[in-house]
Design a protein around this motif. Structure first.
Motif, PDB file in Angstrom:
ATOM      1  N   ALA A  66      -3.770 -15.966  -6.814  1.00  0.00           N
ATOM      2  CA  ALA A  66      -3.178 -15.039  -5.843  1.00  0.00           C
ATOM      3  C   ALA A  66      -3.405 -15.521  -4.423  1.00  0.00           C
ATOM      4  CB  ALA A  66      -3.761 -13.639  -6.029  1.00  0.00           C
ATOM      5  N   PHE A  67      -4.595 -16.027  -4.146  1.00  0.00           N
ATOM      6  CA  PHE A  67      -4.895 -16.511  -2.797  1.00  0.00           C
ATOM      7  C   PHE A  67      -4.046 -17.729  -2.444  1.00  0.00           C
ATOM      8  CE2 PHE A  67      -7.361 -18.946   0.323  1.00  0.00           C
ATOM      9  CZ  PHE A  67      -7.541 -17.966   1.297  1.00  0.00           C
ATOM     10  N   ALA A  68      -3.667 -18.521  -3.429  1.00  0.00           N
ATOM     11  CA  ALA A  68      -2.895 -19.744  -3.187  1.00  0.00           C
ATOM     12  C   ALA A  68      -1.402 -19.487  -3.003  1.00  0.00           C
ATOM     13  CB  ALA A  68      -3.109 -20.732  -4.325  1.00  0.00           C
ATOM     14  N   LEU A  69      -0.930 -18.277  -3.318  1.00  0.00           N
ATOM     15  CA  LEU A  69       0.496 -17.975  -3.174  1.00  0.00           C
ATOM     16  C   LEU A  69       0.839 -17.577  -1.744  1.00  0.00           C
ATOM     17  CD1 LEU A  69       1.246 -15.866  -6.392  1.00  0.00           C
ATOM     18  CD2 LEU A  69       2.298 -18.054  -5.781  1.00  0.00           C
ATOM     19  N   PRO A  70       2.062 -17.897  -1.287  1.00  0.00           N
ATOM     20  CA  PRO A  70       2.500 -17.436   0.031  1.00  0.00           C
ATOM     21  C   PRO A  70       2.773 -15.933   0.010  1.00  0.00           C
ATOM     22  CG  PRO A  70       4.319 -18.499  -1.095  1.00  0.00           C
ATOM     23  CD  PRO A  70       3.100 -18.720  -1.963  1.00  0.00           C
ATOM     24  N   ASP A  71       2.595 -15.293   1.144  1.00  0.00           N
ATOM     25  CA  ASP A  71       2.886 -13.865   1.280  1.00  0.00           C
ATOM     26  C   ASP A  71       4.192 -13.736   2.058  1.00  0.00           C
ATOM     27  OD1 ASP A  71       2.867 -11.140   1.489  1.00  0.00           O
ATOM     28  OD2 ASP A  71       0.730 -11.013   1.942  1.00  0.00           O
ATOM     29  N   ASN A  72       5.295 -13.551   1.339  1.00  0.00           N
ATOM     30  CA  ASN A  72       6.637 -13.558   1.937  1.00  0.00           C
ATOM     31  C   ASN A  72       7.168 -12.157   2.221  1.00  0.00           C
ATOM     32  OD1 ASN A  72       6.724 -16.358   1.734  1.00  0.00           O
ATOM     33  ND2 ASN A  72       7.746 -16.341  -0.247  1.00  0.00           N
ATOM     34  N   PHE A  73       6.296 -11.229   2.609  1.00  0.00           N
ATOM     35  CA  PHE A  73       6.748  -9.844   2.707  1.00  0.00           C
ATOM     36  C   PHE A  73       7.708  -9.614   3.868  1.00  0.00           C
ATOM     37  CE2 PHE A  73       3.292  -9.811   5.668  1.00  0.00           C
ATOM     38  CZ  PHE A  73       3.455  -8.723   6.516  1.00  0.00           C
ATOM     39  N   THR A  74       7.809 -10.569   4.801  1.00  0.00           N
ATOM     40  CA  THR A  74       8.792 -10.447   5.879  1.00  0.00           C
ATOM     41  C   THR A  74      10.081 -11.218   5.593  1.00  0.00           C
ATOM     42  OG1 THR A  74       7.838 -12.342   7.057  1.00  0.00           O
ATOM     43  CG2 THR A  74       6.978 -10.158   7.600  1.00  0.00           C
TER      44      THR A  74
ATOM     45  N   ARG B   9      -0.360  -9.819  -0.568  1.00  0.00           N
ATOM     46  CA  ARG B   9      -1.526 -10.516  -1.120  1.00  0.00           C
ATOM     47  C   ARG B   9      -2.838  -9.737  -0.965  1.00  0.00           C
ATOM     48  NH1 ARG B   9      -1.187 -16.234   0.676  1.00  0.00           N
ATOM     49  NH2 ARG B   9      -1.917 -15.420   2.667  1.00  0.00           N
ATOM     50  N   PRO B  10      -3.141  -9.134   0.192  1.00  0.00           N
ATOM     51  CA  PRO B  10      -4.411  -8.402   0.289  1.00  0.00           C
ATOM     52  C   PRO B  10      -4.526  -7.257  -0.708  1.00  0.00           C
ATOM     53  CG  PRO B  10      -3.463  -8.779   2.471  1.00  0.00           C
ATOM     54  CD  PRO B  10      -2.413  -9.155   1.479  1.00  0.00           C
ATOM     55  N   VAL B  11      -3.427  -6.565  -0.938  1.00  0.00           N
ATOM     56  CA  VAL B  11      -3.456  -5.429  -1.858  1.00  0.00           C
ATOM     57  C   VAL B  11      -3.664  -5.905  -3.293  1.00  0.00           C
ATOM     58  CG1 VAL B  11      -2.212  -3.398  -2.672  1.00  0.00           C
ATOM     59  CG2 VAL B  11      -1.935  -4.148  -0.300  1.00  0.00           C
TER      60      VAL B  11
ATOM     61  N   LEU C  60      -7.808   3.040 -14.300  1.00  0.00           N
ATOM     62  CA  LEU C  60      -6.351   2.958 -14.443  1.00  0.00           C
ATOM     63  C   LEU C  60      -5.628   3.564 -13.242  1.00  0.00           C
ATOM     64  CD1 LEU C  60      -5.968   3.889 -18.224  1.00  0.00           C
ATOM     65  CD2 LEU C  60      -5.837   1.615 -17.196  1.00  0.00           C
ATOM     66  N   ALA C  61      -6.211   4.581 -12.620  1.00  0.00           N
ATOM     67  CA  ALA C  61      -5.542   5.258 -11.513  1.00  0.00           C
ATOM     68  C   ALA C  61      -5.771   4.574 -10.175  1.00  0.00           C
ATOM     69  CB  ALA C  61      -6.024   6.710 -11.424  1.00  0.00           C
ATOM     70  N   LEU C  62      -6.980   4.083  -9.933  1.00  0.00           N
ATOM     71  CA  LEU C  62      -7.332   3.573  -8.606  1.00  0.00           C
ATOM     72  C   LEU C  62      -7.211   2.066  -8.471  1.00  0.00           C
ATOM     73  CD1 LEU C  62     -10.520   5.753  -7.928  1.00  0.00           C
ATOM     74  CD2 LEU C  62      -8.179   6.154  -7.135  1.00  0.00           C
ATOM     75  N   VAL C  63      -7.396   1.339  -9.562  1.00  0.00           N
ATOM     76  CA  VAL C  63      -7.415  -0.127  -9.489  1.00  0.00           C
ATOM     77  C   VAL C  63      -6.080  -0.737  -9.897  1.00  0.00           C
ATOM     78  CG1 VAL C  63      -8.498  -2.215 -10.395  1.00  0.00           C
ATOM     79  CG2 VAL C  63      -9.901  -0.218  -9.859  1.00  0.00           C
ATOM     80  N   MET C  64      -5.561  -0.348 -11.046  1.00  0.00           N
ATOM     81  CA  MET C  64      -4.384  -1.016 -11.575  1.00  0.00           C
ATOM     82  C   MET C  64      -3.141  -0.911 -10.691  1.00  0.00           C
ATOM     83  SD  MET C  64      -5.125  -2.859 -14.039  1.00  0.00           S
ATOM     84  CE  MET C  64      -3.421  -3.378 -14.155  1.00  0.00           C
ATOM     85  N   PRO C  65      -2.859   0.216 -10.005  1.00  0.00           N
ATOM     86  CA  PRO C  65      -1.633   0.282  -9.196  1.00  0.00           C
ATOM     87  C   PRO C  65      -1.593  -0.728  -8.059  1.00  0.00           C
ATOM     88  CG  PRO C  65      -2.525   2.475  -9.553  1.00  0.00           C
ATOM     89  CD  PRO C  65      -3.557   1.515 -10.036  1.00  0.00           C
ATOM     90  N   ALA C  66      -2.761  -1.201  -7.623  1.00  0.00           N
ATOM     91  CA  ALA C  66      -2.770  -2.220  -6.573  1.00  0.00           C
ATOM     92  C   ALA C  66      -2.084  -3.493  -7.031  1.00  0.00           C
ATOM     93  CB  ALA C  66      -4.209  -2.520  -6.145  1.00  0.00           C
ATOM     94  N   VAL C  67      -2.122  -3.735  -8.344  1.00  0.00           N
ATOM     95  CA  VAL C  67      -1.449  -4.908  -8.904  1.00  0.00           C
ATOM     96  C   VAL C  67      -0.081  -4.536  -9.455  1.00  0.00           C
ATOM     97  CG1 VAL C  67      -1.590  -6.749 -10.616  1.00  0.00           C
ATOM     98  CG2 VAL C  67      -3.662  -5.972  -9.453  1.00  0.00           C
ATOM     99  N   THR C  68      -0.039  -3.541 -10.335  1.00  0.00           N
ATOM    100  CA  THR C  68       1.223  -3.203 -10.991  1.00  0.00           C
ATOM    101  C   THR C  68       2.268  -2.678 -10.016  1.00  0.00           C
ATOM    102  OG1 THR C  68       0.370  -0.982 -11.503  1.00  0.00           O
ATOM    103  CG2 THR C  68       0.088  -2.687 -13.173  1.00  0.00           C
ATOM    104  N   GLY C  69       1.837  -2.058  -8.917  1.00  0.00           N
ATOM    105  CA  GLY C  69       2.781  -1.523  -7.950  1.00  0.00           C
ATOM    106  C   GLY C  69       3.269  -2.524  -6.917  1.00  0.00           C
TER     107      GLY C  69
END
Length: 453
Positions: free
Chosen positions: A420-428, A305-307, A342-351
């Protein structure tokens, strides 16, 4: 926490490579159309219309392909959740490769009249239908083969495929755009599409040599197949998750559509060459390929979520400054501004968004959940934003009056950041958890303090 099926490192690497190559080739096919729509199709298939109307109609056919992606996500997601990921991905690849090659063989409007644009739209709809099932499957194959602590990095292989395909498509059309107009419009634009036949053979070679997802295989042997279609069960079980998972992606993908596609048709109207706009997009997309695994790996450490929030908010904040720089009329500034975004901002979402989506849904619903939310967001965001931007520019009086487009991106950015803030972060979370299983799942707390499996 549920135990995870064992994976060999060589198989994980092979799946990651297959996901990357397959997605690269499929997105080359799909995104090639977007560039051609902005540069060529208004003159080849809609030559009976004025230049402005022809461009709008050509971009509308681009949007039609995005609309078909959602139907493809539902259909292929259904079969992917029912019968496995691998075979579905083979079908999507073949359909995409054949339809893209066929576009390069189409007669023009001057040759057969209105049948030419009708055939173009039909093939574009098939393209969209196929790609609707591709991306979710590639992400799942990579992430479901990986261990939890490296899931973001592994899935980034599939995420890198989209910008890689875009670079190939942009490079191909950059070469075409450098040709004299007569050659470009008569035969030059066809070559990149016909090349899809050879690329299809290459992708099939790698994709047939991977194994089925161990998470899917484990789920299919330890729990009974639930009744009902996956899309129906998903919407009944977690409708708010579906809405939020779709909405958080729309804002940044609209930014991608505006500064990755719309800019190609807009820049020449204010004095830039076609090649300058294409170069800006290509350099930015190259940079995004390099940074995608960086952002994805960061999300393995600090959460998804932070990214993602960083990329969403940056799109909204930079909307006015970016258009100001573009409208200065300096080619170097345009290339730097568009490429940096496109190089610095978008990969934070698309990746990172793909693996975030993967962790929101159970195994029996995951293909459907990831594919439908991603494709719906892409349809509304990237698919319709170039058309909307063109219409907003006309409403504002044309020229360099882009302020309405910037406002449009800001409004969408605020909505996406809220979701995005309202979604759970299930990375574990372990992906081995399944809807019908009795195994204990990891608990993750959402922003409202509720526990989510």
């Amino acid at each position: 926490m549920a135990s995870e099926p064992s994976r060999s490192r060589s198989e994980v690497r092979r799946v990651a490579l297959s996901s990357y190559l397959g997605t690269t080739i499929e997105y080359y096919d799909f995104l090639l159309y977007g560039t051609a729509a902005a540069l060529v199709f208004n003159k080849v298939f809609f030559s009976n219309l004025s230049p402005v109307i022809g461009t709008i109609v050509a971009l509308a056919t681009l949007a039609a392909g995005y609309a078909a992606r959602f139907l493809g996500a539902v259909v292929f997601g259904h079969f992917g959740d029912r019968f496995g990921r691998k075979n579905v991905m083979l079908v999507t690849l073949v359909v995409m490769g054949l339809t893209s090659g066929a576009i390069g063989l189409l007669p023009t409007y001057d040759q057969i009249g209105s049948f030419a644009p009708l055939m173009l739209v039909g093939l574009r709809l098939l393209q969209g239908f196929a790609v609707g099932g591709e991306y979710g499957g590639a992400v799942l194959m990579a992430s479901e083969h990986a261990q939890s602590g490296r899931r973001g990095l592994a899935s980034s292989a599939a995420a890198m495929g989209a910008p890689s395909g875009s670079v190939l498509a942009t490079a191909a059309m950059l070469a075409v755009a450098a040709m004299p107009d007569e050659q470009m419009l008569s035969w030059g634009w066809r070559v990149p599409f016909i090349a899809s036949f050879a690329m299809l053979a290459l992708a099939l070679y790698f994709r047939t040599r991977i194994s089925e997802s161990p998470v899917f295989l484990e789920a299919s042997t330890t729990s009974a197949r639930p009744a009902g279609a996956p899309i129906t069960r998903m919407l009944k079980k977690s409708p708010t998750t579906f809405v939020k998972a779709t909405l958080f992606q729309i804002g940044p993908y609209a930014g991608q559509g505006v500064f990755g596609i719309f800019i190609i048709s807009y820049a020449p109207t204010i004095g830039y060459s076609r090649s300058t706009a294409l170069l800006a997009v290509m350099l930015g997309t190259l940079g995004s390929i390099a940074l995608t695994p960086v952002y994805a790996s960061l999300s393995d450490r600090i959460g998804r979520r932070p990214v993602v929030l960083g990329g969403i908010l940056a799109t909204a904040i930079l909307a006015f400054p970016l258009f100001h720089l573009v409208n200065l009329g300096n080619p170097t500034v345009l290339v730097a501004a568009v490429a940096a975004y496109l190089a610095l901002v978008m990969p934070a979402v698309t990746g990172v968004a793909p693996v975030l989506l993967t962790e929101l849904f159970d195994t029996e619903l995951r293909y459907t959940g990831v594919s439908t939310t991603y494709q719906l967001a892409q349809t509304v965001g990237s698919g319709f934003s170039p058309l909307i931007a063109t219409s907003l520019l006309a409403m504002a009086g044309g020229g360099s009056n882009t302020w309405l487009i910037a406002v449009f991106l800001i409004v969408l950015g605020v909505l996406s950041a809220t979701a995005a803030f309202a979604l759970p972060d299930n990375f574990t979370r372990s992906l081995a958890s399944t809807e019908g299983s009795t195994r204990q799942r990891a608990k993750v707390v959402d922003p409202q303090g509720e526990y989510l499996a």
